[in-house]
Design a protein around this motif. Structure first.
Motif, mmCIF file in Angstrom:
data_model
loop_
_atom_site.group_PDB
_atom_site.id
_atom_site.type_symbol
_atom_site.label_atom_id
_atom_site.label_comp_id
_atom_site.label_asym_id
_atom_site.label_seq_id
_atom_site.Cartn_x
_atom_site.Cartn_y
_atom_site.Cartn_z
ATOM 1 N N ILE A 44 -3.979 -34.170 83.993
ATOM 2 C CA ILE A 44 -3.417 -32.904 83.582
ATOM 3 C C ILE A 44 -2.052 -33.127 82.704
ATOM 4 C CG2 ILE A 44 -2.395 -30.650 84.427
ATOM 5 C CD1 ILE A 44 -4.142 -31.180 87.078
ATOM 6 N N LEU A 45 -1.867 -32.807 81.698
ATOM 7 C CA LEU A 45 -0.499 -32.950 80.985
ATOM 8 C C LEU A 45 0.103 -31.577 81.102
ATOM 9 C CD1 LEU A 45 1.190 -35.046 79.417
ATOM 10 C CD2 LEU A 45 -0.031 -33.815 77.394
ATOM 11 N N SER A 46 1.267 -31.510 81.608
ATOM 12 C CA SER A 46 2.115 -30.347 81.822
ATOM 13 C C SER A 46 3.304 -30.451 80.762
ATOM 14 C CB SER A 46 2.383 -30.141 82.994
ATOM 15 O OG SER A 46 3.139 -29.010 83.289
ATOM 16 N N LEU A 47 3.581 -29.375 80.003
ATOM 17 C CA LEU A 47 4.639 -29.525 78.894
ATOM 18 C C LEU A 47 6.009 -28.662 79.523
ATOM 19 C CD1 LEU A 47 2.821 -29.053 75.689
ATOM 20 C CD2 LEU A 47 2.948 -30.788 76.952
ATOM 21 N N GLY A 48 6.773 -29.313 79.541
ATOM 22 C CA GLY A 48 8.035 -28.829 79.655
ATOM 23 C C GLY A 48 8.568 -28.716 81.244
ATOM 24 N N GLY A 49 7.804 -29.152 82.231
ATOM 25 C CA GLY A 49 7.955 -29.290 83.468
ATOM 26 C C GLY A 49 6.769 -29.501 84.323
ATOM 27 N N PRO A 50 7.026 -29.812 85.905
ATOM 28 C CA PRO A 50 5.707 -30.085 86.515
ATOM 29 C C PRO A 50 4.426 -28.982 86.480
ATOM 30 C CG PRO A 50 7.809 -30.439 87.906
ATOM 31 C CD PRO A 50 8.083 -29.637 86.686
ATOM 32 N N ALA A 51 3.542 -29.392 86.737
ATOM 33 C CA ALA A 51 2.299 -28.422 86.492
ATOM 34 C C ALA A 51 2.354 -27.532 87.605
ATOM 35 C CB ALA A 51 0.953 -29.251 86.565
ATOM 36 N N ARG A 52 2.291 -26.095 87.233
ATOM 37 C CA ARG A 52 2.103 -25.104 88.343
ATOM 38 C C ARG A 52 0.625 -24.359 88.190
ATOM 39 N NH1 ARG A 52 7.475 -22.418 86.086
ATOM 40 N NH2 ARG A 52 6.391 -23.689 84.580
ATOM 41 N N GLU A 53 0.558 -23.685 89.162
ATOM 42 C CA GLU A 53 -0.924 -23.169 89.199
ATOM 43 C C GLU A 53 -0.909 -21.672 88.479
ATOM 44 O OE1 GLU A 53 -3.321 -24.454 90.455
ATOM 45 O OE2 GLU A 53 -4.814 -23.034 90.663
ATOM 46 N N ASN A 54 -0.098 -21.162 88.310
ATOM 47 C CA ASN A 54 -0.167 -19.747 87.494
ATOM 48 C C ASN A 54 0.812 -19.711 86.261
ATOM 49 O OD1 ASN A 54 -2.183 -18.716 89.239
ATOM 50 N ND2 ASN A 54 -0.643 -18.681 90.803
ATOM 51 N N SER A 55 1.563 -20.610 85.980
ATOM 52 C CA SER A 55 2.403 -20.599 84.938
ATOM 53 C C SER A 55 2.570 -21.793 84.095
ATOM 54 C CB SER A 55 3.807 -19.739 85.070
ATOM 55 O OG SER A 55 4.543 -20.763 85.913
ATOM 56 N N GLY A 56 3.062 -21.760 83.084
ATOM 57 C CA GLY A 56 3.459 -22.961 82.099
ATOM 58 C C GLY A 56 2.154 -23.433 81.286
ATOM 59 N N THR A 57 2.439 -24.280 80.382
ATOM 60 C CA THR A 57 1.558 -24.783 79.434
ATOM 61 C C THR A 57 1.169 -25.950 80.101
ATOM 62 O OG1 THR A 57 2.520 -23.731 77.688
ATOM 63 C CG2 THR A 57 1.278 -25.413 76.947
ATOM 64 N N VAL A 58 -0.358 -26.046 80.244
ATOM 65 C CA VAL A 58 -0.943 -27.215 80.524
ATOM 66 C C VAL A 58 -2.377 -27.600 79.898
ATOM 67 C CG1 VAL A 58 -0.032 -27.139 83.090
ATOM 68 C CG2 VAL A 58 -2.295 -26.029 82.453
ATOM 69 N N PHE A 59 -2.643 -28.861 79.941
ATOM 70 C CA PHE A 59 -3.900 -29.327 79.327
ATOM 71 C C PHE A 59 -4.564 -30.041 80.499
ATOM 72 C CE2 PHE A 59 -0.892 -28.822 76.204
ATOM 73 C CZ PHE A 59 -1.531 -28.005 75.126
ATOM 74 N N ILE A 60 -5.971 -29.667 80.858
ATOM 75 C CA ILE A 60 -6.537 -30.619 81.477
ATOM 76 C C ILE A 60 -7.657 -31.123 80.859
ATOM 77 C CG2 ILE A 60 -8.218 -30.699 83.540
ATOM 78 C CD1 ILE A 60 -7.074 -28.236 84.804
ATOM 79 N N ALA A 61 -7.322 -32.392 80.898
ATOM 80 C CA ALA A 61 -8.292 -33.341 79.769
ATOM 81 C C ALA A 61 -9.234 -34.134 80.229
ATOM 82 C CB ALA A 61 -7.395 -34.036 78.947
ATOM 83 N N THR A 62 -10.460 -34.237 80.165
ATOM 84 C CA THR A 62 -11.273 -35.037 80.676
ATOM 85 C C THR A 62 -12.281 -35.764 79.503
ATOM 86 O OG1 THR A 62 -13.084 -35.269 82.109
ATOM 87 C CG2 THR A 62 -13.013 -33.272 81.233
ATOM 88 N N LEU A 63 -12.772 -36.976 79.769
ATOM 89 C CA LEU A 63 -13.514 -37.819 78.966
ATOM 90 C C LEU A 63 -15.314 -37.566 79.368
ATOM 91 C CD1 LEU A 63 -13.623 -39.596 76.293
ATOM 92 C CD2 LEU A 63 -13.562 -41.623 77.578
ATOM 93 N N MET A 64 -15.986 -37.154 78.409
ATOM 94 C CA MET A 64 -17.360 -37.146 78.953
ATOM 95 C C MET A 64 -18.029 -38.576 78.705
ATOM 96 S SD MET A 64 -18.021 -33.477 77.197
ATOM 97 C CE MET A 64 -19.858 -33.441 77.445
ATOM 98 N N TRP A 65 -17.690 -39.272 79.676
ATOM 99 C CA TRP A 65 -18.182 -40.824 79.569
ATOM 100 C C TRP A 65 -18.444 -41.322 80.994
ATOM 101 C CZ3 TRP A 65 -20.719 -43.747 76.553
ATOM 102 C CH2 TRP A 65 -20.379 -45.155 76.337
ATOM 103 N N PRO A 66 -19.411 -42.108 81.217
ATOM 104 C CA PRO A 66 -19.554 -42.581 82.621
ATOM 105 C C PRO A 66 -18.973 -44.137 82.774
ATOM 106 C CG PRO A 66 -21.677 -42.666 81.476
ATOM 107 C CD PRO A 66 -20.693 -42.217 80.513
ATOM 108 N N GLY A 67 -18.606 -44.593 81.830
ATOM 109 C CA GLY A 67 -17.932 -45.957 81.525
ATOM 110 C C GLY A 67 -16.524 -46.088 81.609
ATOM 111 N N ALA A 68 -16.110 -47.414 81.410
ATOM 112 C CA ALA A 68 -14.934 -47.336 81.395
ATOM 113 C C ALA A 68 -13.853 -46.498 80.392
ATOM 114 C CB ALA A 68 -14.304 -49.113 81.292
#
Ligand code: GLA
Length: 731
Positions: A229-253
């Motif tokens: 999770i990358l949260s911009l401007g401050g720690p990630a919060r559940e209901n506010s703030g700009t966040v990106f949940i990023a994930t790679l579709m890959w079973p390997g390293a």
């Protein structure tokens, strides 16, 4: 080749020089044409790109639609710091996305956009394809950005094709490398190890490079899930703030690099881990990199997760809408120690429970080398004559006679050195020659770059599943790569091994899903060692952890909930940790419910509790949780209690789970996600037979607003108390 300078005079000379160079290859876009802006939008987010006058693809910004991004520096043609997919060796100094040594030994790359194609699929998702080519070499890079507008999800990946005369080597080949332009960036990772998956920890990124990665090749997610999770401007919060949940579709390293170069410029580089995996492409060959997903939200992690779950149910798992079967697994109940008589007894005891499938775990195969422990027999997929003399057909019939299906454990990718398979084919394994073998869990990985190995592995499915009415498979993988060599690949392509391995593996998973569409399937790799959306797309659920202690599972399931829908997460009631059975039941009910207990050791009351739980799951919980939106209410990291709510999209019903993880006083639970105006009847369910709810709100009706303010107080006080609350709209 002319040198590109920043000052305008030289820039014009460069333009003319490049224009002449590209005139032949690029009728659509050529150097010297004015910069063109390209926006890829979802409902609330935008990716703003520019093709500059040199044909370079630059990024202006990636963020909420209303964001104003700082201008792309005039100097960028020289420094290349705003390149969207920065290449090594021709000016760029930070973390590159691509690094190619060309056929003639030139280590530099400069990508120029030749063509931009936009298309929309039948779901309304837009694909933008940038066709790029090196300014002087024939190697091509196609860069894809797909936008899922309603879900605020972007998917990015590339395809690299060698059209040079000889081989090229890819030292870096990321899937995506967006820039983020905030002063402060906070990063959450999901780390752990076997039986200790998905621990969350967050930190503020400081200047310099931070890397989250795995170098394990196969079941590479054992120590870290390929998600952040990358949260911009401050720690990630559940209901506010700009966040990106990023994930790679890959079973390997994988490798996620965060290069905080200067304030307001965080370069992220995401993709396969290039470490020890430089990829050699012969002339005419190409490599498609795995897809990177970004779930974007300016309303905190809650919305990003819900969108990712919705995406997962549409594109990232099999049969998302179909009810997950209730499994009775025998792993923790018997381990390797079973035979027909014991299984018959389990089947008889299971009959009144109302389970859907009995899943026979490890230990059912191997004759010359019996599979009585993890030390031998793996790879010898012949039914054990000693344990199961009448074969799998009889077990399928026995199960069917009692009203449930039969499922089976497979680990087709692996072999024990003590096996007939290894005795016959010692050269089929991944290993480095001239070194002593270092096994892990006494087993080795079959090298699927070898065609005979691929045939053998597919043959396992054919021979087990075709002749028998088996309705479920648990596909396991219990070791990683620590000696990354192939006895099949040529010397100059040794480092292609783990990329090729995982691509071959994914091809086999896709084949399995397409040829056995009715066979349910659990993705497993020593617990949660392989959970990603490329794999999961071929499975109906995944095994989250070999740690089934429900106290630990609350935290593990919480971690997975950031990326994966609850009906993808298999959770079994077991005896691990010796917690109260009610607590274990209520923790498993929140996910894809199953049981793994020695039924012969349970009291009549416990059997009754399990039977009631199965019925409750099938009739009440499953229909809700399989299509509801998840609202995380109280974090297991924050206090004595953890809670989540699953709310139907039309807000007509919800189910809430509360778990007490330490002693504490009763406290109101603020339930998010409801319709403030609607009225809900509150009912505590999953109570022991004959018990009456101790919750004051039980049986009463409240508005969504009142429930959001804490009208319901779950009767949880002591460690391992739990409460399941059903909210039904009253019209
Ligand atoms: C792995 C799995 C377990 C079980 C064993 C069998 O550890 O995660 O659930 O199937 O293998 O060997």
């Amino acid at each position: 080749m002319c040198e590109v300078r920043a000052d305008m005079k030289l820039k014009r000379i460069a333009c003319a020089c490049l224009a002449a160079l590209f005139a032949a290859v690029s009728p659509a876009l050529s150097a010297g044409t004015p910069p063109s802006e390209i926006a890829v939008n979802t409902r609330n987010f935008k990716l703003e790109l520019v093709v500059d006058e040199f044909g370079s693809l630059l990024q202006k910004g990636f963020g909420p639609r209303e964001a104003k991004f700082p201008p792309v520096s005039e100097n960028s043609a020289k420094t290349r710091e705003f390149d969207f997919y920065p290449a090594y060796g021709n000016g760029y100094l930070d973390e590159p996305a691509i690094q190619i040594t060309h056929a003639d030994g030139n280590v530099s790359t400069q990508l120029v956009v030749e063509k931009v194609d936009r298309s929309t699929d039948s779901d309304g998702n837009e694909l933008v394809a940038f066709s790029m080519k090196d300014a002087v070499y024939d190697t091509k890079v196609e860069l894809f950005v797909k936008a899922f507008p309603e879900l605020d999800i972007f998917q990015m990946w590339t395809k690299i094709s060698n059209a040079e005369e000889g081989p090229v080597t890819l030292y870096r080949y990321a899937s995506a490398s967006p820039l983020f332009c905030e002063k402060e960036n906070w990063l959450t990772q999901f780390h752990g190890g076997w039986a200790n998956e998905m621990n969350m920890s967050e930190e503020k990124l400081t200047r310099g490079v931070k890397v989250l990665d795995s170098k394990m090749g196969v079941r590479a997610h054992k120590c870290r899930n390929p998600m952040y999770i990358l949260s911009l401007g401050g720690p990630a919060r559940e209901n506010s703030g700009t966040v990106f949940i990023a994930t790679l579709m890959w079973p390997g390293a994988f490798n996620f690099t965060f290069d905080f170069v200067v304030q307001q410029r965080l370069r992220t580089v995401n993709g396969i881990n290039h470490f020890g995996a430089q990829y050699v492409l012969d002339s005419g060959e190409s490599l498609e990199t795995p897809k990177m997903l970004y779930a974007c939200s300016s309303a905190g992690t809650g919305r990003a997760s819900r969108n990712l779950h919705a995406w997962g149910r549409l594109y990232g798992m099999r049969d998302a809408q179909a009810p997950r079967p209730v499994l009775l697994n025998n792993w923790e109940a018997t381990y390797f120690n079973f035979d027909e008589a014991k299984l018959d007894r389990i089947f008889d005891l299971a009959k009144p429970l109302g389970i859907d499938v009995f899943l026979l775990d490890d230990g059912w195969f191997g004759n010359r080398h019996a599979r009585n422990s993890d030390k031998s027999g793996l790879g010898d997929w012949e039914v054990s004559k000693a344990k199961l003399p009448n074969g799998l057909g009889r077990l399928c019939r026995q199960a069917a006679d009692r009203g449930f299906g039969f499922g089976i454990w497979l680990e087709p990718e692996m072999v024990n050195p003590r096996s007939q398979l290894y005795e016959e084919h010692p050269d089929w394994v991944i290993t480095v020659p001239r070194r002593e073998i270092i096994p892990s869990r006494f087993q080795m990985i079959l090298d699927n770059t070898r065609p005979q190995v691929r045939d053998f592995e597919w043959g396992v499915f054919e021979k087990i599943l075709r002749p028998n009415p088996i309705c479920y498979v648990k596909w396991d993988a219990n070791r990683h790569v620590n000696q990354p060599g192939s006895l099949y690949l040529p010397a100059r392509k040794q480092t292609n091994l783990t990329v090729d391995y995982n691509n071959n593996l994914l091809a086999m998973m896709r084949r399995f899903a397409s040829e056995f569409p009715k066979v349910g399937a659990m993705l497993c790799a020593g617990g949660g060692g392989r959970v990603d959306y490329a794999s999961l797309a071929n499975f109906t659920s995944f095994w989250a952890s070999d740690n089934t202690d429900p106290v630990h599972r609350v935290r593990i399931q919480w971690g997975y909930s950031y990326g994966y829908p609850s009906n993808a997460i298999s959770a079994h009631v077991t005896n691990m940790g010796r917690r109260p059975l009610r607590f274990a039941i209520n923790v498993a009910l929140g996910c894809a419910f199953g049981i793994d207990m020695d039924l012969s050791k349970l009291s009549a009351a416990d059997m009754e509790a399990l039977r009631d739980a199965v019925q409750l799951y099938k009739n009440t919980v499953r229909p809700l949780t399989s299509r509801a939106d998840l609202y995380r209410l109280e974090s297991p990291y924050a206090g004595a209690r953890s809670a989540v709510a699953h709310v139907l999209p039309d807000k007509s019903a919800a189910i809430v789970f509360a778990y007490q993880l330490a002693d504490g006083g009763r406290a109101p639970l603020k339930i998010d996600g409801l319709d403030a105006e609607k009225k809900y009847r509150v009912e505590e369910i999953s109570l022991p037979a004959g018990a009456v709810s101790k919750m004051q709100a039980h049986g009463k009706t409240f508005t969504g607003r009142e429930l959001a303010a804490g009208a319901a107080v779950p009767p949880c006080e002591k460690f391992c108390d739990s409460s399941v609350i059903l909210l039904s709209e009253v019209k």
